[in-house]
Design an enzyme around this catalytic site. Structure first.
Site, PDB file in Angstrom:
ATOM      1  N   LYS A 145       0.829  -1.209   0.000  1.00 39.05           N
ATOM      2  CA  LYS A 145       0.000   0.000   0.000  1.00 39.05           C
ATOM      3  C   LYS A 145       0.863   1.259   0.000  1.00 39.05           C
ATOM      4  O   LYS A 145       1.938   1.270   0.569  1.00 39.05           O
ATOM      5  CB  LYS A 145      -0.902   0.010   1.242  1.00 39.05           C
ATOM      6  CG  LYS A 145      -1.855  -1.173   1.307  1.00 39.05           C
ATOM      7  CD  LYS A 145      -2.567  -1.239   2.650  1.00 39.05           C
ATOM      8  CE  LYS A 145      -1.633  -1.569   3.786  1.00 39.05           C
ATOM      9  NZ  LYS A 145      -2.314  -1.810   5.071  1.00 39.05           N
ATOM     10  N   GLY A 181      -7.021   3.950  10.717  1.00 32.87           N
ATOM     11  CA  GLY A 181      -7.781   2.761  10.312  1.00 32.87           C
ATOM     12  C   GLY A 181      -7.894   2.547   8.817  1.00 32.87           C
ATOM     13  O   GLY A 181      -8.640   1.675   8.371  1.00 32.87           O
ATOM     14  N   GLY A 241      -5.748   1.165   6.734  1.00 32.56           N
ATOM     15  CA  GLY A 241      -5.273  -0.169   6.349  1.00 32.56           C
ATOM     16  C   GLY A 241      -6.262  -1.257   6.750  1.00 32.56           C
ATOM     17  O   GLY A 241      -6.527  -2.191   5.985  1.00 32.56           O
TER      18      GLY A 241
HETATM   19  N1  ADP Z   1      -4.003  10.410   2.195  1.00 31.54           N
HETATM   20  C1  ADP Z   1      -4.481   9.424   1.435  1.00 31.54           C
HETATM   21  N2  ADP Z   1      -5.186   9.691   0.302  1.00 31.54           N
HETATM   22  C2  ADP Z   1      -5.678   8.693  -0.478  1.00 31.54           C
HETATM   23  N3  ADP Z   1      -5.487   7.386  -0.188  1.00 31.54           N
HETATM   24  C3  ADP Z   1      -4.783   7.052   0.908  1.00 31.54           C
HETATM   25  C4  ADP Z   1      -4.248   8.038   1.782  1.00 31.54           C
HETATM   26  N4  ADP Z   1      -3.613   7.402   2.815  1.00 31.54           N
HETATM   27  C5  ADP Z   1      -3.763   6.081   2.593  1.00 31.54           C
HETATM   28  N5  ADP Z   1      -4.465   5.863   1.445  1.00 31.54           N
HETATM   29  C6  ADP Z   1      -4.859   4.540   0.901  1.00 31.54           C
HETATM   30  O1  ADP Z   1      -5.424   3.818   1.994  1.00 31.54           O
HETATM   31  C7  ADP Z   1      -5.075   2.433   1.907  1.00 31.54           C
HETATM   32  C8  ADP Z   1      -4.329   2.040   3.187  1.00 31.54           C
HETATM   33  O2  ADP Z   1      -2.982   2.446   3.042  1.00 31.54           O
HETATM   34  P1  ADP Z   1      -1.951   2.797   4.217  1.00 31.54           P
HETATM   35  O3  ADP Z   1      -2.371   4.059   4.865  1.00 31.54           O
HETATM   36  O4  ADP Z   1      -0.602   2.752   3.603  1.00 31.54           O
HETATM   37  O5  ADP Z   1      -2.177   1.577   5.204  1.00 31.54           O
HETATM   38  P2  ADP Z   1      -1.916   1.453   6.768  1.00 31.54           P
HETATM   39  O6  ADP Z   1      -3.116   2.027   7.461  1.00 31.54           O
HETATM   40  O7  ADP Z   1      -1.764  -0.010   6.977  1.00 31.54           O
HETATM   41  O8  ADP Z   1      -0.663   2.215   7.084  1.00 31.54           O
HETATM   42  C9  ADP Z   1      -4.273   2.286   0.607  1.00 31.54           C
HETATM   43  O9  ADP Z   1      -5.152   1.943  -0.441  1.00 31.54           O
HETATM   44  C10 ADP Z   1      -3.694   3.695   0.397  1.00 31.54           C
HETATM   45  O10 ADP Z   1      -3.383   3.951  -0.950  1.00 31.54           O
HETATM   46  C1  MP5 Z   2      -6.636  -2.501  17.286  1.00 34.50           C
HETATM   47  C2  MP5 Z   2      -5.909  -1.852  16.164  1.00 34.50           C
HETATM   48  N1  MP5 Z   2      -5.654  -2.561  15.041  1.00 34.50           N
HETATM   49  C3  MP5 Z   2      -5.002  -1.979  14.012  1.00 34.50           C
HETATM   50  C4  MP5 Z   2      -4.588  -0.670  14.072  1.00 34.50           C
HETATM   51  C5  MP5 Z   2      -3.828  -0.052  12.919  1.00 34.50           C
HETATM   52  O1  MP5 Z   2      -4.488   1.061  12.404  1.00 34.50           O
HETATM   53  P1  MP5 Z   2      -4.094   1.726  11.005  1.00 34.50           P
HETATM   54  O2  MP5 Z   2      -4.939   1.046   9.974  1.00 34.50           O
HETATM   55  O3  MP5 Z   2      -4.419   3.163  11.134  1.00 34.50           O
HETATM   56  O4  MP5 Z   2      -2.637   1.471  10.756  1.00 34.50           O
HETATM   57  C6  MP5 Z   2      -4.870   0.044  15.249  1.00 34.50           C
HETATM   58  N2  MP5 Z   2      -4.488   1.329  15.383  1.00 34.50           N
HETATM   59  N3  MP5 Z   2      -5.531  -0.564  16.278  1.00 34.50           N
END
Ligand code: ADP
Ligand code: MP5
Length: 270
Positions: A174, A209, A211
């Site tokens: 991602k 949240g 991801g």
């Molecule tokens: N600021 C943003 N604008 C648009 N899409 C986003 C943004 N931040 C995350 N995403 C999308 O949200 C999804 C989760 O990505 P990410 O934030 O990298 O995951 P995580 O929460 O595990 O860190 C992916 O599809 C990513 O491209």
């Molecule tokens: C219980 C729990 N599970 C997962 C995440 C990750 O969150 P994020 O999608 O923002 O990385 C979190 N903050 N809390």
């Protein structure tokens, strides 16, 4: 017939991530949602204030209660916290011969708190990843799992190939943590081809949240019978709508809007 999806993850008392994000997403995508809690977190938009892991017995018992009666058309894992829980969850997946497995290798919350003990990464790679139909690491998680530095497109592709070698069928790295200011691009690899899913990057602090929500949407679509590529297409639309149609909740990094995708669809049909 109504399809069923299970999330094995941690509880976020603030309602934006973890089990709560997963169940909201399942409901919005019209699958029957079920949960097995691995840990309770005291959490809000300002951060993680406490972590209370479940015993292995409690995790196994919840999964057995579902496996022995209801069944699951797809399942996802989120926060698993320690190696013992990872091994037990892997055993349960094998016991019930569940197939549509989505692994979100949750490690660090956006505020910096560790949601997976460092030494548990070994168990994750050895026991759980070989069972995964889809693995959805963010960039820092992909770096930990591969030991590689990921900055360029080529490095992302090499990391995806290396994760494929661990037995995962489909990998999505991602792009939320990417440094590109205008777009958020997710890289998808199925062992043969690379595909990219690009959306406009939204400037917002409310990405708590994302991801969890993205992987839950993939799980819901797999439960309904979609192939992995189509499931990712829907999940990307779902998360984009949820980030775009933001609301103000709490004083820190707020949650996304899980109802946005359905509302947009309903509007389009009017
Ligand atoms: N600021 C943003 N604008 C648009 N899409 C986003 C943004 N931040 C995350 N995403 C999308 O949200 C999804 C989760 O990505 P990410 O934030 O990298 O995951 P995580 O929460 O595990 O860190 C992916 O599809 C990513 O491209
Ligand atoms: C219980 C729990 N599970 C997962 C995440 C990750 O969150 P994020 O999608 O923002 O990385 C979190 N903050 N809390």
């Amino acid at each position: 017939m109504l399809k069923k999806a299970l999330t094995i993850a941690g509880s976020d008392s603030g309602g934006g991530a973890g089990i709560q994000a997963d169940l909201k997403t399942f409901q919005e995508l019209e699958v029957f949602g079920m949960s097995a809690l691995t840990a309770v977190t005291a959490q809000n938009t300002l951060g993680v204030h406490g972590i209370y892991p479940m015993t292995v017995e409690a995790v196994v018992s919840q999964i057995q209660a579902i496996g022995d009666d209801i069944g699951a058309d797809a399942l996802k894992t989120g926060m698993l916290f320690n190696a013992e829980i990872i091994v037990a969850v892997s055993e349960m997946i094998k016991k019930y011969q569940w197939e549509n497995i989505v692994i979100d290798p949750v490690m660090i919350a956006k505020g910096g708190a560790s949601l997976l003990q460092t030494e548990a990464t070994v168990a994750l790679k050895k026991y759980l990843l070989p069972l995964a139909k889809v693995l959805t690491p963010n960039i820092p998680e992909a770096e930990v799992l591969t030991g590689m530095t990921i900055r360029t497109r080529e490095q992302k592709q090499n990391a995806a190939k290396s994760l494929y070698e661990l037995g995962v069928s489909h990998i999505i790295i991602k792009g939320g943590h990417d440094e590109v200011p205008t777009e958020s691009t997710d890289l998808f690899y199925d062992g043969k081809e690379f595909y990219t899913f690009t959306s406009k990057r939204i400037t917002t602090k409310n990405t708590h949240g994302t991801g969890c929500t993205f992987s839950a949407a993939i799980t819901a679509e797999l439960a309904k019978g979609a192939n992995v590529y189509d499931a990712v297409v829907t999940a990307k639309d779902f998360i984009q709508a949820a980030i775009e149609d933001q609301f103000e909740i709490g004083h820190g990094h707020g949650p996304t809007n899980h109802g946005a995708y359905r509302k947009r669809k309903e509007k389009a049909y009017l």
